[in-house]
Scaffold this motif. Structure first.
Motif, PDB file in Angstrom:
ATOM      1  N   ALA A  81     -13.609  38.777  49.090  1.00 28.89           N
ATOM      2  CA  ALA A  81     -13.523  39.918  48.179  1.00 28.89           C
ATOM      3  C   ALA A  81     -14.092  41.162  48.845  1.00 28.89           C
ATOM      4  CB  ALA A  81     -14.264  39.613  46.875  1.00 28.89           C
ATOM      5  N   PRO A  82     -13.406  41.718  49.836  1.00 27.74           N
ATOM      6  CA  PRO A  82     -13.942  42.880  50.554  1.00 27.74           C
ATOM      7  C   PRO A  82     -14.202  44.049  49.620  1.00 27.74           C
ATOM      8  CG  PRO A  82     -11.587  42.572  51.010  1.00 27.74           C
ATOM      9  CD  PRO A  82     -12.057  41.348  50.291  1.00 27.74           C
ATOM     10  N   ASN A  83     -15.387  44.645  49.759  1.00 28.62           N
ATOM     11  CA  ASN A  83     -15.861  45.754  48.929  1.00 28.62           C
ATOM     12  C   ASN A  83     -16.217  45.332  47.510  1.00 28.62           C
ATOM     13  OD1 ASN A  83     -16.021  48.241  50.475  1.00 28.62           O
ATOM     14  ND2 ASN A  83     -13.828  47.995  50.784  1.00 28.62           N
ATOM     15  N   LEU A  84     -16.188  44.036  47.236  1.00 27.49           N
ATOM     16  CA  LEU A  84     -16.644  43.520  45.948  1.00 27.49           C
ATOM     17  C   LEU A  84     -17.822  42.569  46.124  1.00 27.49           C
ATOM     18  CD1 LEU A  84     -13.266  42.924  44.080  1.00 27.49           C
ATOM     19  CD2 LEU A  84     -15.077  44.506  43.411  1.00 27.49           C
ATOM     20  N   GLU A  85     -18.414  42.582  47.305  1.00 27.47           N
ATOM     21  CA  GLU A  85     -19.554  41.701  47.550  1.00 27.47           C
ATOM     22  C   GLU A  85     -20.719  41.999  46.613  1.00 27.47           C
ATOM     23  OE1 GLU A  85     -17.275  41.918  51.441  1.00 27.47           O
ATOM     24  OE2 GLU A  85     -17.976  43.369  49.958  1.00 27.47           O
ATOM     25  N   ASP A  86     -20.892  43.264  46.253  1.00 30.56           N
ATOM     26  CA  ASP A  86     -21.961  43.646  45.334  1.00 30.56           C
ATOM     27  C   ASP A  86     -21.822  42.880  44.019  1.00 30.56           C
ATOM     28  OD1 ASP A  86     -23.302  45.195  43.167  1.00 30.56           O
ATOM     29  OD2 ASP A  86     -23.772  46.616  44.759  1.00 30.56           O
ATOM     30  N   THR A  87     -20.604  42.866  43.474  1.00 24.81           N
ATOM     31  CA  THR A  87     -20.365  42.157  42.215  1.00 24.81           C
ATOM     32  C   THR A  87     -20.577  40.656  42.373  1.00 24.81           C
ATOM     33  OG1 THR A  87     -18.848  43.841  41.364  1.00 24.81           O
ATOM     34  CG2 THR A  87     -18.614  41.617  40.471  1.00 24.81           C
ATOM     35  N   LEU A  88     -20.106  40.084  43.481  1.00 28.83           N
ATOM     36  CA  LEU A  88     -20.312  38.654  43.702  1.00 28.83           C
ATOM     37  C   LEU A  88     -21.796  38.314  43.721  1.00 28.83           C
ATOM     38  CD1 LEU A  88     -17.672  37.679  46.442  1.00 28.83           C
ATOM     39  CD2 LEU A  88     -17.461  37.624  43.950  1.00 28.83           C
ATOM     40  N   VAL A  89     -22.581  39.102  44.458  1.00 29.64           N
ATOM     41  CA  VAL A  89     -24.020  38.838  44.549  1.00 29.64           C
ATOM     42  C   VAL A  89     -24.674  38.989  43.179  1.00 29.64           C
ATOM     43  CG1 VAL A  89     -26.196  39.668  45.518  1.00 29.64           C
ATOM     44  CG2 VAL A  89     -24.195  39.442  46.987  1.00 29.64           C
ATOM     45  N   ALA A  90     -24.256  39.988  42.401  1.00 33.45           N
ATOM     46  CA  ALA A  90     -24.811  40.177  41.056  1.00 33.45           C
ATOM     47  C   ALA A  90     -24.546  38.968  40.167  1.00 33.45           C
ATOM     48  CB  ALA A  90     -24.227  41.432  40.422  1.00 33.45           C
ATOM     49  N   LEU A  91     -23.466  38.232  40.462  1.00 34.81           N
ATOM     50  CA  LEU A  91     -23.118  37.039  39.693  1.00 34.81           C
ATOM     51  C   LEU A  91     -23.671  35.763  40.316  1.00 34.81           C
ATOM     52  CD1 LEU A  91     -19.381  37.798  38.777  1.00 34.81           C
ATOM     53  CD2 LEU A  91     -21.467  38.416  37.553  1.00 34.81           C
ATOM     54  N   GLY A  92     -24.410  35.909  41.412  1.00 35.63           N
ATOM     55  CA  GLY A  92     -24.994  34.738  42.054  1.00 35.63           C
ATOM     56  C   GLY A  92     -24.043  33.976  42.945  1.00 35.63           C
ATOM     57  N   VAL A  93     -23.032  34.669  43.466  1.00 36.29           N
ATOM     58  CA  VAL A  93     -22.004  34.026  44.291  1.00 36.29           C
ATOM     59  C   VAL A  93     -22.036  34.614  45.699  1.00 36.29           C
ATOM     60  CG1 VAL A  93     -19.512  33.664  44.577  1.00 36.29           C
ATOM     61  CG2 VAL A  93     -20.540  33.614  42.288  1.00 36.29           C
ATOM     62  N   ALA A  94     -21.916  33.758  46.701  1.00 33.09           N
ATOM     63  CA  ALA A  94     -21.804  34.221  48.085  1.00 33.09           C
ATOM     64  C   ALA A  94     -20.346  34.146  48.523  1.00 33.09           C
ATOM     65  CB  ALA A  94     -22.668  33.360  49.011  1.00 33.09           C
ATOM     66  N   PRO A  95     -19.794  35.230  49.084  1.00 37.62           N
ATOM     67  CA  PRO A  95     -18.419  35.167  49.587  1.00 37.62           C
ATOM     68  C   PRO A  95     -18.347  34.297  50.836  1.00 37.62           C
ATOM     69  CG  PRO A  95     -19.439  37.223  50.253  1.00 37.62           C
ATOM     70  CD  PRO A  95     -20.421  36.541  49.347  1.00 37.62           C
ATOM     71  N   VAL A  96     -17.152  33.857  51.167  1.00 37.76           N
ATOM     72  CA  VAL A  96     -16.990  33.043  52.368  1.00 37.76           C
ATOM     73  C   VAL A  96     -17.091  33.896  53.627  1.00 37.76           C
ATOM     74  CG1 VAL A  96     -14.454  33.212  52.410  1.00 37.76           C
ATOM     75  CG2 VAL A  96     -15.594  31.206  53.390  1.00 37.76           C
ATOM     76  N   VAL A  97     -16.797  35.197  53.487  1.00 39.61           N
ATOM     77  CA  VAL A  97     -16.917  36.154  54.581  1.00 39.61           C
ATOM     78  C   VAL A  97     -17.081  37.531  53.955  1.00 39.61           C
ATOM     79  CG1 VAL A  97     -14.408  36.459  54.777  1.00 39.61           C
ATOM     80  CG2 VAL A  97     -15.860  36.982  56.745  1.00 39.61           C
ATOM     81  N   GLN A  98     -17.821  38.443  54.599  1.00 39.06           N
ATOM     82  CA  GLN A  98     -18.099  39.747  53.997  1.00 39.06           C
ATOM     83  C   GLN A  98     -17.519  40.891  54.816  1.00 39.06           C
ATOM     84  OE1 GLN A  98     -22.276  41.072  54.101  1.00 39.06           O
ATOM     85  NE2 GLN A  98     -22.753  39.422  55.546  1.00 39.06           N
ATOM     86  N   TRP A  99     -17.209  41.971  54.104  1.00 42.51           N
ATOM     87  CA  TRP A  99     -16.660  43.198  54.693  1.00 42.51           C
ATOM     88  C   TRP A  99     -17.638  43.793  55.697  1.00 42.51           C
ATOM     89  CZ3 TRP A  99     -18.788  48.030  54.776  1.00 42.51           C
ATOM     90  CH2 TRP A  99     -17.957  49.108  55.078  1.00 42.51           C
ATOM     91  N   SER A 100     -17.080  44.393  56.750  1.00 42.35           N
ATOM     92  CA  SER A 100     -17.883  45.106  57.745  1.00 42.35           C
ATOM     93  C   SER A 100     -17.079  46.281  58.273  1.00 42.35           C
ATOM     94  CB  SER A 100     -18.245  44.163  58.894  1.00 42.35           C
ATOM     95  OG  SER A 100     -18.801  44.889  59.977  1.00 42.35           O
ATOM     96  N   THR A 101     -17.784  47.329  58.675  1.00 44.23           N
ATOM     97  CA  THR A 101     -17.120  48.480  59.285  1.00 44.23           C
ATOM     98  C   THR A 101     -16.610  48.149  60.683  1.00 44.23           C
ATOM     99  OG1 THR A 101     -19.198  49.264  60.249  1.00 44.23           O
ATOM    100  CG2 THR A 101     -18.621  50.096  58.066  1.00 44.23           C
ATOM    101  N   GLY A 102     -17.051  47.041  61.198  1.00 45.16           N
ATOM    102  CA  GLY A 102     -16.796  46.695  62.592  1.00 45.16           C
ATOM    103  C   GLY A 102     -18.083  46.679  63.377  1.00 45.16           C
ATOM    104  N   SER A 103     -19.085  47.406  62.854  1.00 43.42           N
ATOM    105  CA  SER A 103     -20.400  47.423  63.494  1.00 43.42           C
ATOM    106  C   SER A 103     -21.477  46.830  62.595  1.00 43.42           C
ATOM    107  CB  SER A 103     -20.793  48.851  63.882  1.00 43.42           C
ATOM    108  OG  SER A 103     -20.836  49.696  62.736  1.00 43.42           O
ATOM    109  N   ARG A 104     -21.281  46.920  61.277  1.00 45.24           N
ATOM    110  CA  ARG A 104     -22.266  46.355  60.370  1.00 45.24           C
ATOM    111  C   ARG A 104     -21.671  46.176  58.974  1.00 45.24           C
ATOM    112  NH1 ARG A 104     -26.666  51.023  58.818  1.00 45.24           N
ATOM    113  NH2 ARG A 104     -25.293  52.313  57.559  1.00 45.24           N
ATOM    114  N   PRO A 105     -22.190  45.200  58.211  1.00 46.15           N
ATOM    115  CA  PRO A 105     -21.759  45.016  56.826  1.00 46.15           C
ATOM    116  C   PRO A 105     -22.555  45.942  55.905  1.00 46.15           C
ATOM    117  CG  PRO A 105     -23.323  43.322  57.411  1.00 46.15           C
ATOM    118  CD  PRO A 105     -23.130  44.172  58.654  1.00 46.15           C
ATOM    119  N   LYS A 106     -22.451  45.729  54.615  1.00 47.25           N
ATOM    120  CA  LYS A 106     -23.242  46.513  53.660  1.00 47.25           C
ATOM    121  C   LYS A 106     -24.696  46.075  53.784  1.00 47.25           C
ATOM    122  CE  LYS A 106     -19.444  47.132  50.377  1.00 47.25           C
ATOM    123  NZ  LYS A 106     -19.282  48.574  50.550  1.00 47.25           N
ATOM    124  N   MET A 107     -25.521  46.949  54.328  1.00 48.93           N
ATOM    125  CA  MET A 107     -26.882  46.566  54.682  1.00 48.93           C
ATOM    126  C   MET A 107     -27.744  46.278  53.459  1.00 48.93           C
ATOM    127  SD  MET A 107     -26.572  46.381  57.842  1.00 48.93           S
ATOM    128  CE  MET A 107     -28.280  45.963  58.200  1.00 48.93           C
TER     129      MET A 107
END
Length: 333
Positions: A81-107
């Motif tokens: 769920a790229p760019n929806l990781e915030d919502t997943l974490v708020a629900l207690g869910v870890a994505p299988v892979v997270q969005w990144s700019t190419g240099s870093r994910p959402k810190m």
């Protein structure tokens, strides 16, 4: 064999395997996250079927916000769920892979997602299907309709059931509820929304004496220049729609580009500055060292603040609460 032929063969094989897995069940020990779909009514291939929120019937068939039919053969457990990781974490869910700019994910989410691998959206372009398929998602969530127009949806739906939102940032409360329903986390979604509302209300009371009748603006610097953050999403939404700052007329009525020539027209009592991953140092220096900047009332009154962190440029309950906490720490101290 050409690359296109190879990809088509792999995608076809993946769908066959997914179908077989849905029929035979899943090995729970191989899944990163186990979830249940929360819904009172689930439609099967034979028609509508009643089910409890704890034990829905599968396959579940529904339509996404773009009108696409989405079939969930079984409860999704591996979410991309790229760019929806915030919502997943708020629900207690870890994505299988997270969005990144190419240099870093959402810190700002890395205290929860530091062990989750990243996938690059370098230059704003989504990763190729092969890269996504390597993580074996069984549900893909796309956060806005641009993915339909760009053709990304057509590629990703061959990998796993894919749900497309019109624009999650336009109605955060609704999108949190939809994700909660899809992942069997409706109770968690309601709890997260209630905690967020309480956080907002508490901050509004504390900040009211400082911001009542005051206008605000947010200036972002990056490698391309300096820009205003509009008020309909991200931190701009938080400051005006949630906390009660008034919008600056120059930001509300014009484009997002900012120049030194237009700076005298900026009618803001409070100004927040964001240097995007330190990529806008030169533009920030040009602005803050200019005579016109130093002559502004907000600067002379000590009401300009440099804020750090990509939560100011993100949407989601966690990002918004972090922005609120930053504002409280800066102007209510």
């Amino acid at each position: 064999m050409t690359k296109k032929t190879s990809l088509a063969l792999v995608l076809t094989t993946t769908m066959l395997v997914t179908g077989l897995a849905a029929g035979c069940g899943r090995n729970a020990s191989s899944e990163a996250v186990t979830q249940k779909i929360d819904t009172s009514v689930t439609r099967s291939a034979e028609g509508s079927a009643k089910s409890s929120s704890d034990h829905p019937a599968y396959p579940r068939v529904l339509k996404d916000e773009m009108g696409n039919e989405v079939t969930l053969p079984s409860a999704p457990t591996k979410i991309f769920a790229p760019n929806l990781e915030d919502t997943l974490v708020a629900l207690g869910v870890a994505p299988v892979v997270q969005w990144s700019t190419g240099s870093r994910p959402k810190m700002y989410l890395q205290d929860k997602l530091k062990d989750v691998p990243s996938i690059a959206f370098a230059g704003g372009l989504p990763p190729e299907p092969e890269a996504v398929m390597a993580h074996e998602p069984d549900l893909i969530l796309l956060h806005n309709a641009n993915h339909m127009e760009s053709g990304v949806y057509d590629k990703y739906k061959m990998i796993a059931p894919t749900y497309v939102f019109k624009h999650t940032d336009a109605n955060l409360e609704s999108s949190v509820r939809v994700v909660g329903d899809l992942l069997g986390k409706s109770a968690e979604a309601e709890k997260a929304l209630q905690e967020y509302k309480e956080h907002v209300e508490s901050a509004k009371k504390e900040l009211a004496p400082h911001i009542q009748g005051k206008k605000t603006a947010i200036i972002r610097f990056n490698g391309r220049g300096m820009f205003f953050i509009k008020y309909d999403f991200f931190s701009g939404y938080v400051l005006t729609k949630e906390l009660g700052f008034l919008p600056s007329q120059i930001v509300s009525g014009g484009g997002i580009n900012l120049s030194l020539e237009s700076l005298p027209d900026l009618d803001a009592d409070y100004i927040f500055l964001i240097n995007d991953a330190s990529t806008g140092d030169a533009f920030e220096k040009d602005l803050t060292e200019s005579p016109v900047w130093k002559s502004m009332e907000a600067v002379k009154n000590g009401r300009t603040f440099k804020v750090e962190g990509d939560h100011w440029l993100s949407g989601g309950l966690i990002a918004h609460m972090k922005v609120i906490d930053d504002v409280k720490g800066l102007i209510a101290k």
